[in-house]
Design a protein around this motif. Structure first.
Motif, mmCIF file in Angstrom:
data_model
loop_
_atom_site.group_PDB
_atom_site.id
_atom_site.type_symbol
_atom_site.label_atom_id
_atom_site.label_comp_id
_atom_site.label_asym_id
_atom_site.label_seq_id
_atom_site.Cartn_x
_atom_site.Cartn_y
_atom_site.Cartn_z
ATOM 1 N N HIS A 263 0.787 -1.118 -0.078
ATOM 2 C CA HIS A 263 0.030 -0.061 0.112
ATOM 3 C C HIS A 263 0.876 1.250 0.050
ATOM 4 N N PHE A 264 0.959 2.014 -1.255
ATOM 5 C CA PHE A 264 1.634 3.106 -1.261
ATOM 6 C C PHE A 264 0.945 4.381 -0.597
ATOM 7 N N SER A 265 1.629 5.334 0.109
ATOM 8 C CA SER A 265 1.080 6.461 0.527
ATOM 9 C C SER A 265 1.804 7.617 -0.278
ATOM 10 N N ASN A 266 0.587 8.244 -1.176
ATOM 11 C CA ASN A 266 1.103 9.235 -2.050
ATOM 12 C C ASN A 266 0.714 10.848 -1.352
ATOM 13 N N ALA A 267 1.572 11.487 -1.745
ATOM 14 C CA ALA A 267 1.048 12.929 -1.307
ATOM 15 C C ALA A 267 1.226 13.940 -2.237
ATOM 16 N N VAL A 268 0.293 14.795 -2.612
ATOM 17 C CA VAL A 268 0.318 15.793 -3.760
ATOM 18 C C VAL A 268 0.684 17.190 -3.168
ATOM 19 N N ILE A 291 -1.184 -4.243 -5.504
ATOM 20 C CA ILE A 291 -0.704 -2.903 -5.229
ATOM 21 C C ILE A 291 -1.817 -1.799 -4.945
ATOM 22 N N MET A 292 -1.885 -1.320 -3.728
ATOM 23 C CA MET A 292 -2.870 -0.348 -3.550
ATOM 24 C C MET A 292 -2.058 1.103 -3.370
ATOM 25 N N ILE A 293 -2.856 1.913 -3.659
ATOM 26 C CA ILE A 293 -2.381 3.582 -3.431
ATOM 27 C C ILE A 293 -3.401 4.356 -2.633
ATOM 28 N N ILE A 305 -6.012 6.122 -12.633
ATOM 29 C CA ILE A 305 -4.652 5.222 -12.325
ATOM 30 C C ILE A 305 -5.153 3.927 -12.401
ATOM 31 N N LEU A 306 -6.345 3.174 -11.983
ATOM 32 C CA LEU A 306 -6.653 1.694 -12.184
ATOM 33 C C LEU A 306 -6.739 1.504 -13.604
ATOM 34 N N GLN A 307 -7.098 2.301 -14.569
ATOM 35 C CA GLN A 307 -7.070 1.775 -15.954
ATOM 36 C C GLN A 307 -5.693 1.392 -16.388
ATOM 37 N N THR A 308 -4.744 2.208 -15.846
ATOM 38 C CA THR A 308 -3.534 1.912 -16.218
ATOM 39 C C THR A 308 -2.774 0.615 -16.003
ATOM 40 N N GLY A 309 -3.678 -0.094 -14.969
ATOM 41 C CA GLY A 309 -3.180 -1.424 -14.407
ATOM 42 C C GLY A 309 -1.946 -1.507 -13.444
ATOM 43 N N LEU A 310 -1.453 -0.293 -13.162
ATOM 44 C CA LEU A 310 -0.374 -0.121 -12.260
ATOM 45 C C LEU A 310 -0.594 -0.451 -10.646
ATOM 46 N N VAL A 311 -1.905 -0.169 -10.675
ATOM 47 C CA VAL A 311 -2.515 -0.480 -9.234
ATOM 48 C C VAL A 311 -3.765 -1.230 -9.336
ATOM 49 N N ASP A 312 -4.198 -2.001 -8.145
ATOM 50 C CA ASP A 312 -5.119 -2.676 -8.254
ATOM 51 C C ASP A 312 -6.360 -2.246 -7.474
#
Length: 366
Positions: A263-268, A291-293, A305-312
């Motif tokens: 689970h990745f924690s992102n910040a903007v 992979i979660m974000i 971001i889900l459509q990219t397939g990079l995260v689930d």
């Protein structure tokens, strides 16, 4: 834009979720003396429509919660109270993981049972924190954990994971992000040790992997996730030259452990995410499980971001505070309610359990 993947069920070999909408872990600070309150049963039940709920930060020890009224899971009373919360979620058909944390040098003895802060090295955080008399005090210099003491803290995480499973949680998430204890070991700016837990990437991540291995041995690898915050600048921790290489190593080793999810924690900040797409592309190649974000996503950008397939999976924080039926609103294209930041961390039931759900016809259901 039409939501497709976000509200679609997520089915894998080791977990099945009703959607890819996750409630992010948030410390709402409503647990007086570390014991989950009856209102927390209501709060989580209201949000049980999420594909997955992740709990508040749950302290694994009496000096492990960074903030006042952080819940714990190191006493029988705490475990029994969490059992009622989890049962409430399960009666609504939801699934919930416990996020386990030791805050390390983040906090103050006045919050943490008058015990000293601990850390890999005796380097304080140069910030203030609110204590029970409502004043703001500087965070104190932590005690550096001796090499001989490290197995004790590994065992603390293991026992907390066992307690979580005995309380009925569906799994646990080890909090290795946000400048808390495990992250303090990972980052060379807070870890200046010269023993086998400091220096090289392998040494700085040793504590993390000892915790993961013990937790996996206790409850099973497919009940275990982890939260990471690469490139996140928080509590005096800045980015460092080896950060990418460090997280590449972490992901490679987590793949070997075959845990359920990362689970990745992102910040903007200024419109720029702390976790770039290039890192997620790299992560997807290294880690083959879920992979979660979380962090800074709108409904639209979550779908993108889900459509990219990079995260689930995508986890939402603030949107879940004010929209307890967030997944249902997304599914039925209903409007979102605004949140009240003044009640994020205090206020009793106000701003906690009093956000109404909305019916499919657009009528408020109190």
């Amino acid at each position: 834009m039409p939501q497709k993947k976000l509200i679609a069920p997520f089915i894998s070999e080791n977990i099945s979720l009703s959607s890819r909408v996750v409630m992010a872990p948030m410390n709402r600070r409503r647990a007086i003396k570390g014991i989950p309150s009856p209102s927390m049963i209501t709060y989580y039940q209201q949000r049980a429509g999420a594909g997955l709920l992740i709990s508040d930060n749950i302290a694994v020890s009496s000096n492990g919660g960074a903030y006042m009224n952080t819940p714990g899971i190191y006493t029988k009373n705490q475990k029994d109270a969490w059992k009622k919360v989890v049962e409430g979620v399960h009666t609504k058909g939801g699934k919930i993981f416990a996020q386990l944390v030791q805050s390390g040098r983040v906090g103050h003895p006045a919050i943490q049972n008058n015990e000293p802060l601990i850390a890999p090295s005796a380097i304080p955080v140069n910030e203030t924190i609110r204590i029970p008399d409502n004043s703001y005090q500087s965070m104190t210099i932590p005690d550096a954990i001796s090499t001989e003491e490290i197995p004790v803290w590994v065992k603390v995480f293991k026992e907390a994971a066992i307690n979580a499973m005995e309380a009925g949680f569906d799994g646990v998430e080890i909090h290795a992000a946000h400048g808390f204890l495990i992250d303090q070991f990972i980052n060379p700016l807070s870890n200046t040790r010269t023993d086998e837990y400091g220096g090289s990437i392998e040494n700085r991540t040793r504590f993390l992997f000892e915790v993961m291995q013990e937790v996996i041995a206790a409850i099973g690898k497919h009940k275990v996730g982890i939260r990471l915050s690469p490139f996140r600048e928080i509590y005096d921790l800045k980015t460092y030259p080896e950060e990418l290489a460090t997280h590449e190593y972490i992901l490679d080793e987590l793949q070997k452990l075959d845990i359920l999810y990362v689970h990745f924690s992102n910040a903007v900040a200024d419109g720029k995410p702390s976790i770039p797409l290039s890192f997620l592309e790299n992560a997807r190649q290294r880690f083959k499980n879920i992979i979660m974000i979380a962090g800074g996503f709108s409904i639209e950008t979550a779908e993108e971001i889900l459509q990219t397939g990079l995260v689930d999976l995508v986890a939402f924080g603030k949107l879940y505070i004010s929209n307890p039926d967030l997944a249902e609103r997304i599914k039925n294209d209903l409007p979102m309610a605004d949140w009240d930041e003044e009640t994020f961390y205090h206020g009793g039931d106000k701003g906690y359990t009093d956000y109404p759900k909305i019916s499919f016809q657009g009528c408020i259901e109190c």
